[in-house]
Design an enzyme around this catalytic site. Sequence first.
Site, PDB file in Angstrom:
ATOM      1  CB  SER A  27      -0.924   0.029   1.214  1.00 16.20           C
ATOM      2  OG  SER A  27      -1.692   1.220   1.187  1.00 16.20           O
ATOM      3  CB  VAL A  32       8.489   0.101   4.056  1.00 16.18           C
ATOM      4  CG1 VAL A  32       9.464  -0.525   3.060  1.00 16.18           C
ATOM      5  CG2 VAL A  32       9.043  -0.018   5.472  1.00 16.18           C
ATOM      6  CB  CYS A  33       4.566   1.289   0.479  1.00 10.71           C
ATOM      7  SG  CYS A  33       4.239  -0.404   1.010  1.00 10.71           S
ATOM      8  CB  SER A  34       5.723   6.301   1.843  1.00  6.32           C
ATOM      9  OG  SER A  34       4.669   7.134   1.584  1.00  6.32           O
TER      10      SER A  34
END
EC number: 1.11.1.24
Length: 166
Positions: free
Chosen positions: A54, A59-61
Site C-alpha cells: 500500500s 516503507v512503501c512510501s
Amino acid sequence: MVNVTFKQEPVTLIGTEVKVGDKAPDFKVLSNDLKEVTLKDYSGKVKLISVVPSIDTGVCSEQTRRFNEEADKLDNVVVLTISMDLPFAQSRWCAANGIKKVDTLSDHRDADFGEKYGVLIEELRLLARAIFVVDSNDDVRHVEYVEEVSTHPDYEAALKAAGEAE
C-alpha cells in the site's frame, strides 16, 4: 516456491513465481485516470516494476519516493509502482508527495498483475513487496521477492539491473 512473511507471519502467495530469464507476463492494471494499462504500453523500454502492499504506508512510501528520485538517472527506463490501492488514492498520494517520474498503477480490480507475477497475498488481498526489472524485449533481468513484506528491497541491485538492461 517463494517464502514470504508479513509482520513475521508466513503468508501464501497466489500465482506463478517469475524468474530471471523468463518472458515477462503481460498484465492488466489501471492508471490513475482509470485507463487499462498493460505491459505492452511500455514496449521498447526497460521497466523497473516496484511492487508495494500500500503506497500510503511507511516503507512503501519511502520505496516509491526513492525510485522517483532515481528515475532521472536511468536512460530508457520507466519506473512503475504497482499496488492494490485505488487509483484515486494513488493519485492523491502522488500529488501530496511530488511524485512525477513514477507511473503508479492499481491492481485492485482483478489482481491480474499479482497473480501473474506471484505476489498476491491470499490472506490479505495485498501485493507482496517485490522488484522486477524487465528489458526492452520483455525478458526478466532481475527479480526480488522481499522475504519480509515490511522491509525494504535491495534498491542498489534493482537500480544496477535497470541501468544495465537494454
